[in-house]
Design a protein around this motif. Structure first.
Motif, PDB file in Angstrom:
ATOM      1  N   SER A 164       4.855 -31.206  17.025  1.00 58.91           N
ATOM      2  CA  SER A 164       4.298 -31.256  18.377  1.00 58.91           C
ATOM      3  C   SER A 164       4.751 -30.059  19.199  1.00 58.91           C
ATOM      4  O   SER A 164       3.968 -29.500  19.975  1.00 58.91           O
ATOM      5  CB  SER A 164       4.721 -32.555  19.069  1.00 58.91           C
ATOM      6  OG  SER A 164       4.268 -33.685  18.351  1.00 58.91           O
ATOM      7  N   GLY A 165       6.004 -29.660  19.029  1.00 63.90           N
ATOM      8  CA  GLY A 165       6.499 -28.507  19.773  1.00 63.90           C
ATOM      9  C   GLY A 165       5.796 -27.224  19.387  1.00 63.90           C
ATOM     10  O   GLY A 165       5.596 -26.340  20.221  1.00 63.90           O
ATOM     11  N   ALA A 166       5.411 -27.112  18.103  1.00 62.58           N
ATOM     12  CA  ALA A 166       4.747 -25.899  17.639  1.00 62.58           C
ATOM     13  C   ALA A 166       3.269 -25.867  18.004  1.00 62.58           C
ATOM     14  O   ALA A 166       2.710 -24.787  18.234  1.00 62.58           O
ATOM     15  CB  ALA A 166       4.903 -25.768  16.120  1.00 62.58           C
ATOM     16  N   LEU A 167       2.606 -27.016  18.071  1.00 70.72           N
ATOM     17  CA  LEU A 167       1.148 -27.056  18.194  1.00 70.72           C
ATOM     18  C   LEU A 167       0.641 -27.640  19.507  1.00 70.72           C
ATOM     19  O   LEU A 167      -0.566 -27.617  19.759  1.00 70.72           O
ATOM     20  CB  LEU A 167       0.556 -27.869  17.034  1.00 70.72           C
ATOM     21  CG  LEU A 167       0.824 -27.317  15.635  1.00 70.72           C
ATOM     22  CD1 LEU A 167       0.330 -28.293  14.571  1.00 70.72           C
ATOM     23  CD2 LEU A 167       0.172 -25.956  15.457  1.00 70.72           C
ATOM     24  N   LEU A 168       1.555 -28.153  20.325  1.00 68.20           N
ATOM     25  CA  LEU A 168       1.134 -28.816  21.554  1.00 68.20           C
ATOM     26  C   LEU A 168       1.696 -28.085  22.762  1.00 68.20           C
ATOM     27  O   LEU A 168       2.871 -27.727  22.784  1.00 68.20           O
ATOM     28  CB  LEU A 168       1.630 -30.266  21.546  1.00 68.20           C
ATOM     29  CG  LEU A 168       1.150 -31.197  22.652  1.00 68.20           C
ATOM     30  CD1 LEU A 168      -0.348 -31.404  22.570  1.00 68.20           C
ATOM     31  CD2 LEU A 168       1.879 -32.533  22.546  1.00 68.20           C
ATOM     32  N   GLU A 169       0.867 -27.851  23.746  1.00 68.76           N
ATOM     33  CA  GLU A 169       1.314 -27.201  24.969  1.00 68.76           C
ATOM     34  C   GLU A 169       1.874 -28.269  25.911  1.00 68.76           C
ATOM     35  O   GLU A 169       1.166 -28.846  26.727  1.00 68.76           O
ATOM     36  CB  GLU A 169       0.159 -26.446  25.628  1.00 68.76           C
ATOM     37  CG  GLU A 169      -0.354 -25.270  24.800  1.00 68.76           C
ATOM     38  CD  GLU A 169      -1.522 -24.566  25.462  1.00 68.76           C
ATOM     39  OE1 GLU A 169      -1.982 -25.036  26.520  1.00 68.76           O
ATOM     40  OE2 GLU A 169      -1.990 -23.564  24.909  1.00 68.76           O
ATOM     41  N   ALA A 170       3.170 -28.538  25.776  1.00 73.71           N
ATOM     42  CA  ALA A 170       3.814 -29.581  26.580  1.00 73.71           C
ATOM     43  C   ALA A 170       5.313 -29.334  26.615  1.00 73.71           C
ATOM     44  O   ALA A 170       5.877 -28.783  25.661  1.00 73.71           O
ATOM     45  CB  ALA A 170       3.520 -30.958  26.001  1.00 73.71           C
ATOM     46  N   PRO A 171       5.999 -29.744  27.712  1.00 74.84           N
ATOM     47  CA  PRO A 171       7.459 -29.617  27.771  1.00 74.84           C
ATOM     48  C   PRO A 171       8.135 -30.489  26.717  1.00 74.84           C
ATOM     49  O   PRO A 171       7.575 -31.493  26.257  1.00 74.84           O
ATOM     50  CB  PRO A 171       7.799 -30.116  29.188  1.00 74.84           C
ATOM     51  CG  PRO A 171       6.523 -30.041  29.952  1.00 74.84           C
ATOM     52  CD  PRO A 171       5.432 -30.270  28.958  1.00 74.84           C
ATOM     53  N   LEU A 172       9.359 -30.121  26.365  1.00 78.22           N
ATOM     54  CA  LEU A 172      10.068 -30.802  25.295  1.00 78.22           C
ATOM     55  C   LEU A 172      10.321 -32.275  25.620  1.00 78.22           C
ATOM     56  O   LEU A 172      10.248 -33.130  24.730  1.00 78.22           O
ATOM     57  CB  LEU A 172      11.397 -30.091  25.007  1.00 78.22           C
ATOM     58  CG  LEU A 172      12.205 -30.605  23.811  1.00 78.22           C
ATOM     59  CD1 LEU A 172      11.381 -30.568  22.531  1.00 78.22           C
ATOM     60  CD2 LEU A 172      13.475 -29.779  23.637  1.00 78.22           C
ATOM     61  N   GLN A 173      10.614 -32.593  26.880  1.00 77.73           N
ATOM     62  CA  GLN A 173      10.862 -33.992  27.235  1.00 77.73           C
ATOM     63  C   GLN A 173       9.607 -34.841  27.041  1.00 77.73           C
ATOM     64  O   GLN A 173       9.680 -35.989  26.592  1.00 77.73           O
ATOM     65  CB  GLN A 173      11.356 -34.104  28.682  1.00 77.73           C
ATOM     66  CG  GLN A 173      12.778 -33.618  28.913  1.00 77.73           C
ATOM     67  CD  GLN A 173      13.831 -34.562  28.322  1.00 77.73           C
ATOM     68  OE1 GLN A 173      13.525 -35.573  27.702  1.00 77.73           O
ATOM     69  NE2 GLN A 173      15.102 -34.213  28.505  1.00 77.73           N
ATOM     70  N   ARG A 174       8.436 -34.319  27.355  1.00 81.18           N
ATOM     71  CA  ARG A 174       7.191 -35.062  27.132  1.00 81.18           C
ATOM     72  C   ARG A 174       6.908 -35.204  25.638  1.00 81.18           C
ATOM     73  O   ARG A 174       6.401 -36.232  25.181  1.00 81.18           O
ATOM     74  CB  ARG A 174       6.023 -34.377  27.849  1.00 81.18           C
ATOM     75  CG  ARG A 174       6.061 -34.566  29.358  1.00 81.18           C
ATOM     76  CD  ARG A 174       4.963 -33.813  30.065  1.00 81.18           C
ATOM     77  NE  ARG A 174       3.639 -34.386  29.860  1.00 81.18           N
ATOM     78  CZ  ARG A 174       3.137 -35.382  30.582  1.00 81.18           C
ATOM     79  NH1 ARG A 174       3.855 -35.946  31.538  1.00 81.18           N
ATOM     80  NH2 ARG A 174       1.916 -35.823  30.363  1.00 81.18           N
ATOM     81  N   ILE A 175       7.255 -34.178  24.870  1.00 83.27           N
ATOM     82  CA  ILE A 175       7.115 -34.263  23.418  1.00 83.27           C
ATOM     83  C   ILE A 175       8.056 -35.331  22.860  1.00 83.27           C
ATOM     84  O   ILE A 175       7.692 -36.097  21.966  1.00 83.27           O
ATOM     85  CB  ILE A 175       7.382 -32.894  22.784  1.00 83.27           C
ATOM     86  CG1 ILE A 175       6.223 -31.939  23.084  1.00 83.27           C
ATOM     87  CG2 ILE A 175       7.606 -33.014  21.284  1.00 83.27           C
ATOM     88  CD1 ILE A 175       6.469 -30.509  22.663  1.00 83.27           C
ATOM     89  N   ASN A 176       9.262 -35.408  23.396  1.00 84.50           N
ATOM     90  CA  ASN A 176      10.211 -36.424  22.954  1.00 84.50           C
ATOM     91  C   ASN A 176       9.689 -37.824  23.262  1.00 84.50           C
ATOM     92  O   ASN A 176       9.871 -38.763  22.482  1.00 84.50           O
ATOM     93  CB  ASN A 176      11.568 -36.203  23.623  1.00 84.50           C
ATOM     94  CG  ASN A 176      12.725 -36.678  22.768  1.00 84.50           C
ATOM     95  OD1 ASN A 176      12.670 -36.613  21.545  1.00 84.50           O
ATOM     96  ND2 ASN A 176      13.775 -37.163  23.406  1.00 84.50           N
ATOM     97  N   ALA A 177       9.026 -37.968  24.408  1.00 81.91           N
ATOM     98  CA  ALA A 177       8.425 -39.254  24.761  1.00 81.91           C
ATOM     99  C   ALA A 177       7.323 -39.626  23.775  1.00 81.91           C
ATOM    100  O   ALA A 177       7.239 -40.778  23.317  1.00 81.91           O
ATOM    101  CB  ALA A 177       7.871 -39.196  26.183  1.00 81.91           C
ATOM    102  N   LEU A 178       6.476 -38.662  23.429  1.00 83.51           N
ATOM    103  CA  LEU A 178       5.431 -38.899  22.439  1.00 83.51           C
ATOM    104  C   LEU A 178       6.037 -39.308  21.099  1.00 83.51           C
ATOM    105  O   LEU A 178       5.535 -40.196  20.405  1.00 83.51           O
ATOM    106  CB  LEU A 178       4.578 -37.644  22.253  1.00 83.51           C
ATOM    107  CG  LEU A 178       3.652 -37.239  23.398  1.00 83.51           C
ATOM    108  CD1 LEU A 178       3.026 -35.889  23.106  1.00 83.51           C
ATOM    109  CD2 LEU A 178       2.560 -38.288  23.602  1.00 83.51           C
ATOM    110  N   LYS A 179       7.107 -38.625  20.733  1.00 87.58           N
ATOM    111  CA  LYS A 179       7.783 -38.933  19.464  1.00 87.58           C
ATOM    112  C   LYS A 179       8.197 -40.393  19.395  1.00 87.58           C
ATOM    113  O   LYS A 179       8.019 -41.050  18.359  1.00 87.58           O
ATOM    114  CB  LYS A 179       8.996 -38.018  19.309  1.00 87.58           C
ATOM    115  CG  LYS A 179       9.886 -38.309  18.112  1.00 87.58           C
ATOM    116  CD  LYS A 179      11.102 -39.157  18.485  1.00 87.58           C
ATOM    117  CE  LYS A 179      12.045 -38.406  19.389  1.00 87.58           C
ATOM    118  NZ  LYS A 179      13.219 -39.222  19.765  1.00 87.58           N
ATOM    119  N   ASN A 180       8.732 -40.940  20.489  1.00 91.88           N
ATOM    120  CA  ASN A 180       9.184 -42.326  20.486  1.00 91.88           C
ATOM    121  C   ASN A 180       8.023 -43.296  20.274  1.00 91.88           C
ATOM    122  O   ASN A 180       8.161 -44.305  19.569  1.00 91.88           O
ATOM    123  CB  ASN A 180       9.912 -42.646  21.792  1.00 91.88           C
ATOM    124  CG  ASN A 180      11.264 -41.982  21.875  1.00 91.88           C
ATOM    125  OD1 ASN A 180      11.978 -41.871  20.884  1.00 91.88           O
ATOM    126  ND2 ASN A 180      11.634 -41.507  23.049  1.00 91.88           N
TER     127      ASN A 180
END
Length: 249
Positions: A164-180
């Motif tokens: 997600s960090g490599a392919l998604l334009e989003a801050p890391l905290q929002r990516i962490n939320a998606l991960k959960n």
């Protein structure tokens, strides 16, 4: 299971729930403890996946602020993750236990490398592969990572963050939320399959569930206070420790 073993499983669930929510890799804590109580590897994997579901849901709820406005993004990503998780759960039932033994460290190591270089990679890929919603490359990547997650969940959260960090334009905290949310989705799909097709140690699963539910909000609060660089360093530290444990351990 003795009283002290039950206490150890409960505490492992707490630590695993906190780690899963903050960075991923909570299974690297819970799985060895379940094995130490005498559970066979497949039963331990199945019971662990079922037990971690409440913790994943609790962690996703703790990240509800970062999840706001991401429903349209989550629906296709969850569909890909669910399909991959179901395939992985099926593979756990039919493949010899050692099949993924050589693949797991490679996947986790690659994910850690992607997280380390993610800011540079995102800038290099911006406008080429990165999309506001991740696009087809992210859905395919998460689906494949979820095959691994349904089979053996250790490090799956790190894989999700890396992709997600490599392919998604989003801050890391929002990516962490998606991960959960994705971890909860995959564990739920896999557990639904296991309820029908596998033996579950219910005392172990319930102890993991109780501990993980309590630990997840603690991990979320700790991670939410970190700056992106600090969170990335924490993910890399925990992931590297888990990688060393898998390869040397």
């Amino acid at each position: 299971m003795t009283l002290w073993e039950a206490v150890a499983v409960l505490l492992a669930g707490f630590a695993g729930g906190a780690l899963n929510t903050a960075v991923g890799s909570g299974t690297l804590v819970t799985f060895p403890v379940l094995l130490a109580t005498g559970l066979p590897p497949v039963t331990a994997t199945v019971s662990n996946a079922l037990g971690l579901i409440p913790g994943s849901v609790s962690g996703a709820y703790a990240y509800r602020r970062e999840l706001a406005g991401q429903r349209r993004l989550l629906i296709p990503l969850c569909a890909s993750a669910a399909a991959g998780g179901l395939v992985g759960a099926g593979l756990l039932m039919v493949l010899p236990p050692g099949v993924f033994a050589t693949v797991v460290p490679v996947l986790v190591g690659l994910a850690l490398l992607l997280i380390a270089v993610q800011p540079l990679l995102t800038r290099a890929l911006r406008g080429r592969l990165t999309r506001p919603g991740g696009g087809l490359p992210l859905r395919i990547g998460l689906g494949l990572a979820s095959v691994y997650g349904g089979y053996f969940s250790a490090g799956q959260g790190i894989l999700y963050v890396a992709l997600s960090g490599a392919l998604l334009e989003a801050p890391l905290q929002r990516i962490n939320a998606l991960k959960n949310v994705l971890v909860a989705q995959v564990n739920a799909v896999a557990a639904g399959f296991f309820l029908i097709a596998a033996d579950i140690d219910w005392p172990a699963a319930l102890l993991i569930a109780a501990g993980a539910t309590a630990g997840a909000p603690v991990g979320a609060r700790a991670a939410q206070r970190l700056r992106p660089v600090a969170l990335r360093v924490l993910i890399l530290t925990v992931g590297t420790a888990g990688l060393l444990h898998m390869t040397l351990g």
